[in-house]
Design an enzyme around this catalytic site. Structure first.
Site, PDB file in Angstrom:
ATOM      1  N   SER A  68      -6.750  -4.794   3.303  1.00  0.00           N
ATOM      2  CA  SER A  68      -7.926  -3.969   2.983  1.00  0.00           C
ATOM      3  C   SER A  68      -8.948  -3.869   4.104  1.00  0.00           C
ATOM      4  O   SER A  68      -9.910  -3.108   3.975  1.00  0.00           O
ATOM      5  CB  SER A  68      -8.601  -4.476   1.710  1.00  0.00           C
ATOM      6  OG  SER A  68      -7.851  -4.098   0.577  1.00  0.00           O
ATOM      7  N   THR A  69      -8.770  -4.591   5.178  1.00  0.00           N
ATOM      8  CA  THR A  69      -9.613  -4.318   6.345  1.00  0.00           C
ATOM      9  C   THR A  69      -9.436  -2.859   6.761  1.00  0.00           C
ATOM     10  O   THR A  69     -10.339  -2.250   7.346  1.00  0.00           O
ATOM     11  CB  THR A  69      -9.266  -5.275   7.494  1.00  0.00           C
ATOM     12  OG1 THR A  69      -9.549  -6.617   7.065  1.00  0.00           O
ATOM     13  CG2 THR A  69     -10.085  -4.995   8.742  1.00  0.00           C
TER      14      THR A  69
END
Length: 382
Positions: A68-69
């Protein structure tokens, strides 16, 4: 004894110490960290193994899946289109994607996806991995379904759907996939070694991802709170329970597909450099205006998250602040420990990527120690 390579400017030795401690005290296998301050790199370190079994060391150009970065990159694409007048965050998603209006979704504004208020955290249709990897099948399923809660009444982490919804909006407006738009408008001009949809030519550089080591008792507790009948389980396991934090994320076809919420692959250097270019100039380039960033980093929702069950704070596409970040910072963590963060007040940014996942989706002790070391270094330097 792990070997650490790279550079660290005087005054930032604490970051190098924290990075080394991540291997000796927190079980890192291979990792990299990069810090920018006032538009230039002051820390750029890497070490350990990219593939422990294969004996492949982590190199200067090793790239890593960051989960999710990647959402920070997707959000940057959206805000760039807003600045260019091609998107309006207040407009309904259906303005750009008419099919999305089905099943009571006609009035959901774009900014509710960025702040996880759209009520579309879980995909309720039965889909296949081919649907997911091929794009059209999964976005069609999302367009057809009803929200899982009344939009705008609560925020809940849209772990996967965030990227598919934003990606389809970008595709409808630009004619390009979000991964292509990111490559052409952000990665190439800024020379970022980061991909949303990995080319086959870069596969040899990817570090092998190792799933978290989970105690049997912890696994039993997780199954109770994240089972297939729970909203958290449905969201994190993805549509039709297709996803898990296991060897699937090392599959070339999974890395090659575009999942703008989940499967970005790149270096810590690229993550830190992009965030540096969001808060200032980097080699003469700035990605977004100061007013745009100020709006994006303003808290839109905070408090208990309907999906995760713990307090979360989101701006427009970014965590505000991300785990362990100081007030006013923004960015995004990735499952297992990766992190991208920028602090406009302190004029610094950080990227951290690693191949040994830890439990949790909102940061861990490794990224915490690195952020603390940066803050301590800057305090001592002022």
């Amino acid at each position: 004894m792990v070997s650490i390579h790279g550079s660290c400017e005087p005054g930032f030795e604490a970051v190098a110490d924290a990075f080394h401690a991540n291997f000796t005290e927190h079980d890192d296998i291979g990792a990299a960290v990069c810090v920018y301050h006032r538009g230039r790199p002051v820390v750029d370190l890497w070490g350990g193994d990219a593939d422990r079994e294969g004996g492949r060391p982590w190199e200067h150009d090793t790239i890593q899946l960051v989960f999710s970065t990647t959402k920070g990159m997707a959000a940057t694409c959206v805000h760039m289109l807003v600045e260019r007048g091609e998107l309006d965050l207040e407009a309904p998603i259906a303005t750009y994607w008419p099919e999305f209006a089905a099943a009571g979704k006609a009035d959901i504004p774009l900014h509710w996806v960025l702040s996880h208020q759209a009520g579309m955290a879980a995909v309720t249709a039965e889909v296949t991995m081919d649907d997911v990897l091929g794009w059209d099948g999964i976005v069609s399923a999302i367009a057809e379904q009803a929200p899982v809660w009344e939009p705008g009444t609560a925020h809940g982490y849209h772990a996967r759907t965030y990227g598919w919804i934003l990606g389809e909006v970008v595709r409808r407006v630009t004619g390009h996939s979000l991964g292509t738009y990111f490559a052409e408008e952000i990665a190439t001009p800024l020379d970022l070694d980061f991909f949303i949809g990995l080319p086959e030519s870069e596969l040899h550089r990817v570090a092998h991802l190792y799933p978290p080591v989970i105690d049997p008792e912890v696994r039993e507790l997780m199954d109770a709170f994240m089972g297939p009948d729970t909203l958290l389980g449905q969201v994190l396991a993805g549509p039709s329970n297709l996803f898990g934090y296991d060897d699937m994320w090392n599959r070339p076809d999974v890395l090659a597909a575009e999942m703008p919420s989940s499967n970005g692959v790149g270096t810590a250097r690229a993550v830190a450099r992009m965030y540096a270019a969001l808060i200032g100039e980097v080699d003469g380039n700035r990605l977004l205006g100061a007013d745009t960033i100020e709006r994006a980093a303003q808290v839109q929702v905070e408090g208990p998250d309907r999906v995760i069950g713990v307090p979360m704070s989101f701006g427009l596409g970014f965590m505000t602040p991300p785990p362990f970040g100081p007030p006013g910072s923004f960015g995004h963590a990735g499952a297992g420990g990766s992190l991208g963060i920028a602090d406009p007040r302190g004029e610094w940014s950080l990227g951290y990527v690693m191949n040994q996942m830890n439990l949790g989706i909102t940061g861990d002790a490794r990224s915490s120690s690195l952020v603390e070391a940066v803050l301590g270094s800057l305090d001592e330097g002022t």
